[in-house]
Scaffold this motif. Sequence first.
Motif, PDB file in Angstrom:
ATOM      1  N   ALA A  20       0.839  -1.203   0.000  1.00 17.38           N
ATOM      2  CA  ALA A  20       0.000   0.000   0.000  1.00 17.38           C
ATOM      3  C   ALA A  20       0.875   1.254   0.000  1.00 17.38           C
ATOM      4  O   ALA A  20       0.605   2.226  -0.724  1.00 17.38           O
ATOM      5  CB  ALA A  20      -0.925  -0.015   1.219  1.00 17.38           C
ATOM      6  N   ASN A  21       1.937   1.227   0.780  1.00 16.34           N
ATOM      7  CA  ASN A  21       2.866   2.368   0.822  1.00 16.34           C
ATOM      8  C   ASN A  21       3.588   2.520  -0.517  1.00 16.34           C
ATOM      9  O   ASN A  21       3.823   3.647  -0.979  1.00 16.34           O
ATOM     10  CB  ASN A  21       3.873   2.151   1.948  1.00 16.34           C
ATOM     11  CG  ASN A  21       4.790   3.343   2.123  1.00 16.34           C
ATOM     12  OD1 ASN A  21       4.399   4.485   1.932  1.00 16.34           O
ATOM     13  ND2 ASN A  21       6.042   3.078   2.473  1.00 16.34           N
ATOM     14  N   LEU A  22       3.931   1.405  -1.145  1.00 17.79           N
ATOM     15  CA  LEU A  22       4.606   1.447  -2.443  1.00 17.79           C
ATOM     16  C   LEU A  22       3.726   2.114  -3.500  1.00 17.79           C
ATOM     17  O   LEU A  22       4.191   2.968  -4.270  1.00 17.79           O
ATOM     18  CB  LEU A  22       4.980   0.021  -2.872  1.00 17.79           C
ATOM     19  CG  LEU A  22       5.502  -0.156  -4.296  1.00 17.79           C
ATOM     20  CD1 LEU A  22       6.819   0.576  -4.478  1.00 17.79           C
ATOM     21  CD2 LEU A  22       5.666  -1.634  -4.634  1.00 17.79           C
ATOM     22  N   CYS A  23       2.455   1.732  -3.563  1.00 10.75           N
ATOM     23  CA  CYS A  23       1.538   2.319  -4.540  1.00 10.75           C
ATOM     24  C   CYS A  23       1.376   3.818  -4.301  1.00 10.75           C
ATOM     25  O   CYS A  23       1.366   4.617  -5.245  1.00 10.75           O
ATOM     26  CB  CYS A  23       0.185   1.618  -4.478  1.00 10.75           C
ATOM     27  SG  CYS A  23       0.231  -0.121  -4.998  1.00 10.75           S
ATOM     28  N   ASN A  24       1.271   4.197  -3.050  1.00  9.12           N
ATOM     29  CA  ASN A  24       1.129   5.625  -2.735  1.00  9.12           C
ATOM     30  C   ASN A  24       2.404   6.383  -3.084  1.00  9.12           C
ATOM     31  O   ASN A  24       2.355   7.493  -3.632  1.00  9.12           O
ATOM     32  CB  ASN A  24       0.797   5.791  -1.254  1.00  9.12           C
ATOM     33  CG  ASN A  24       0.570   7.234  -0.862  1.00  9.12           C
ATOM     34  OD1 ASN A  24      -0.372   7.870  -1.321  1.00  9.12           O
ATOM     35  ND2 ASN A  24       1.449   7.775  -0.035  1.00  9.12           N
ATOM     36  N   GLU A  25       3.555   5.808  -2.791  1.00 11.80           N
ATOM     37  CA  GLU A  25       4.831   6.467  -3.094  1.00 11.80           C
ATOM     38  C   GLU A  25       5.017   6.615  -4.598  1.00 11.80           C
ATOM     39  O   GLU A  25       5.523   7.637  -5.080  1.00 11.80           O
ATOM     40  CB  GLU A  25       5.976   5.646  -2.494  1.00 11.80           C
ATOM     41  CG  GLU A  25       7.302   6.369  -2.424  1.00 11.80           C
ATOM     42  CD  GLU A  25       7.299   7.500  -1.427  1.00 11.80           C
ATOM     43  OE1 GLU A  25       7.882   8.569  -1.754  1.00 11.80           O
ATOM     44  OE2 GLU A  25       6.709   7.341  -0.351  1.00 11.80           O
ATOM     45  N   ALA A  26       4.600   5.589  -5.376  1.00 15.68           N
ATOM     46  CA  ALA A  26       4.712   5.680  -6.828  1.00 15.68           C
ATOM     47  C   ALA A  26       3.840   6.805  -7.373  1.00 15.68           C
ATOM     48  O   ALA A  26       4.242   7.545  -8.283  1.00 15.68           O
ATOM     49  CB  ALA A  26       4.314   4.342  -7.457  1.00 15.68           C
ATOM     50  N   ALA A  27       2.627   6.956  -6.823  1.00 14.93           N
ATOM     51  CA  ALA A  27       1.743   8.034  -7.263  1.00 14.93           C
ATOM     52  C   ALA A  27       2.350   9.399  -6.937  1.00 14.93           C
ATOM     53  O   ALA A  27       2.262  10.340  -7.734  1.00 14.93           O
ATOM     54  CB  ALA A  27       0.374   7.887  -6.604  1.00 14.93           C
ATOM     55  N   LEU A  28       2.994   9.523  -5.778  1.00 15.95           N
ATOM     56  CA  LEU A  28       3.631  10.796  -5.404  1.00 15.95           C
ATOM     57  C   LEU A  28       4.811  11.113  -6.320  1.00 15.95           C
ATOM     58  O   LEU A  28       5.024  12.265  -6.711  1.00 15.95           O
ATOM     59  CB  LEU A  28       4.100  10.738  -3.950  1.00 15.95           C
ATOM     60  CG  LEU A  28       3.005  10.588  -2.883  1.00 15.95           C
ATOM     61  CD1 LEU A  28       3.623  10.502  -1.504  1.00 15.95           C
ATOM     62  CD2 LEU A  28       2.021  11.740  -2.948  1.00 15.95           C
ATOM     63  N   ILE A  29       5.585  10.088  -6.677  1.00 16.34           N
ATOM     64  CA  ILE A  29       6.723  10.304  -7.583  1.00 16.34           C
ATOM     65  C   ILE A  29       6.239  10.739  -8.956  1.00 16.34           C
ATOM     66  O   ILE A  29       6.810  11.648  -9.575  1.00 16.34           O
ATOM     67  CB  ILE A  29       7.570   9.009  -7.669  1.00 16.34           C
ATOM     68  CG1 ILE A  29       8.260   8.744  -6.331  1.00 16.34           C
ATOM     69  CG2 ILE A  29       8.596   9.102  -8.796  1.00 16.34           C
ATOM     70  CD1 ILE A  29       8.983   7.416  -6.252  1.00 16.34           C
ATOM     71  N   ALA A  30       5.162  10.108  -9.448  1.00 15.77           N
ATOM     72  CA  ALA A  30       4.609  10.491 -10.750  1.00 15.77           C
ATOM     73  C   ALA A  30       4.076  11.920 -10.718  1.00 15.77           C
ATOM     74  O   ALA A  30       4.265  12.687 -11.665  1.00 15.77           O
ATOM     75  CB  ALA A  30       3.509   9.516 -11.148  1.00 15.77           C
ATOM     76  N   ALA A  31       3.419  12.295  -9.635  1.00 15.09           N
ATOM     77  CA  ALA A  31       2.893  13.653  -9.521  1.00 15.09           C
ATOM     78  C   ALA A  31       4.022  14.675  -9.428  1.00 15.09           C
ATOM     79  O   ALA A  31       3.913  15.787  -9.935  1.00 15.09           O
ATOM     80  CB  ALA A  31       1.989  13.755  -8.291  1.00 15.09           C
TER      81      ALA A  31
END
Length: 649
Positions: A408-419
């Motif tokens: 769950a943290n990985l998916c959220n971190e990936a979204a933050l990196i993309a943003a």
Amino acid sequence: MAKDKKNAKENKPKFSPYWIYGIIIALFLGFQLFSGASYQEGNITTPSDFFKYLKDGDVARVDIIKNTRVAKVYLTKDAQEKEIHKNSKPETFIPSATKLPNYKFEFGDLQNFENELNTTTENLATKPVVKFDTETNDWSNLLMGILPFILLIGVWVFIMRRMSGGAGGGAGGQIFNIGKSKAKLFDENTEVKTTFKDVAGLEGAKEEVQEIVDFLKFPEKYTTLGGKIPKGALLVGPPGTGKTLLAKAVAGEAKVPFFSLSGSDFVEMFVGVGASRVRDLFKQAKEKSPSIIFIDEIDAIGRARGKNAMSGSNDERENTLNQLLTEMDGFGTNTNVIVIAATNRADILDKALMRAGRFDRQIFVDLPNLSERKAIFEVHLRPLKKAPGLDIEFLSKQTPGFSGADIANLCNEAALIAARTNKKAVEKQDFLDAVDRIIGGLERRSNLFSVEEKRTIAYHEAGHAVVSWFLEHADPLVKVTIVPRGRSLGAAWYLPQEAYITRTNKFLDEICVTMGGRAAEKIIFNEISTGALGDLESVTKKAKAMVMIYGLNEKVGNITYYDPAGESGFVKPYSEKTAELIDNEIKDIIEVQYQRAVELLSSKKDLLDKLAQRLIEREVIFKDDLEELLGISPFKKSPVIIDKTEEKE
């Protein structure tokens, strides 16, 4: 409409008693201010002017205040009409029932002033009235008398509020309700949206807790055959594997009253409060049966009794545990009340708590395997805007050992990196960057290394890579980098293979690979640096586990000194001679593998130089670079290939 009215009522500001206290204090201060400001400052005169007025016959009365050494002067009616006294008429802010003085002044010694006054008035035809008085402020005296009591009462109320958890609502909030349970109740009036559909993976654990829900929904299905509903279920597993999430799903599926609280909610500074809260919790649950009680982190109160050397310090916790044991399975049994608890430290729980009849079932919630990680990714990727063709299978293979919370943290971190890079969708490379961020830490390209330091780090990481490339049981190498992340100055990234057992050769090869960095520094520079601290910690831990835990050493033998419950206390479970043998064997294992790494790298020195030089040039290299420089691995290791063109430099 009714909901809006309810929200409006909740948003309405609550009345506070502090407003009353503030108004009373303001009124008192205002009264003191206005009562003391009865005249203007211009009415103040001097003793010499006073005696002049006295000789002229303008003074009708003099009030001498002995305690304040102030004289108040009242003029005659004729004198008030004179030009010199035109400003002497007092102007008050508030109406006064008594006549106010025209002048006032301070005198020094009372005896001297009285003598001079008598001398001056002796030859006057009309003598003024002289009055001696003492002034007191009744309000000030009253305030000074009751102020200490007010302060004491205020401090006492403040301390009681703080000790009782504040003045807020909820059971246990007020001092007289401190023995009440703090459990949060979920029933038909409380909407719980989490269901078993939101729990990906954990199929075995879900079946167990689903059966508990069925027990409560359809008890006759099981009791008609003579069976009894279980008393409790204990969820055991590493942190982040979904134990609390399973409990939330039970609350959403059961449709029965669900009491949720933490083990620390029973702990309080007052003696006997923990046991009282346990009694109140089970009383409420029994009144609403069938019901479920969920206790998260039960090890806070369920630790084995009598294991603490300071026995007096944990009597309160033991009393709480004793009450819990009695409530779960004592003479007064609770029908249709099931207790679900969660912990990641089941080895330290009391044996009486773990026995059948209390926690009849122990449900082990382990780290997810490959297929379960894929299902977890599908759940957490739903709210994300994914790039077309995102391979979930690939992401699952890149995250061995990740728990549900980690994913769950990985998916959220990936979204933050993309943003952060202004992308319209989350791409594969964003997930790879997120894996690096979570495992290795934040990239620190701002660190400035000297040429010599950069060369040392490059050879160190190249040493890890070359040794792992030519060892059979080492994990497949994914990439090597000398870009600092977190606490590390560089890293060789491996993809651990999922296995439930580890053999001796695997341990030895991993230790050899870890010592490859220090061995490369010794070969190239003929000296070693402090950069291998993390490597030394890792190999020491693995060698110690081989000798003391898993029994993989021939000299120490087939014995383990693993003591998860801490029952041995401060006493070592082996003799001094055995302790010396253990120390020597741990050291020998590490030194033998270090020499093995030195020999391997000495024979591959040309490859080590090529790889280190490529690292200095590019900072990050991948599997295809390794195959180009080192050749095909003799042991056919085939990790997932990461396209180097997608890595951000």
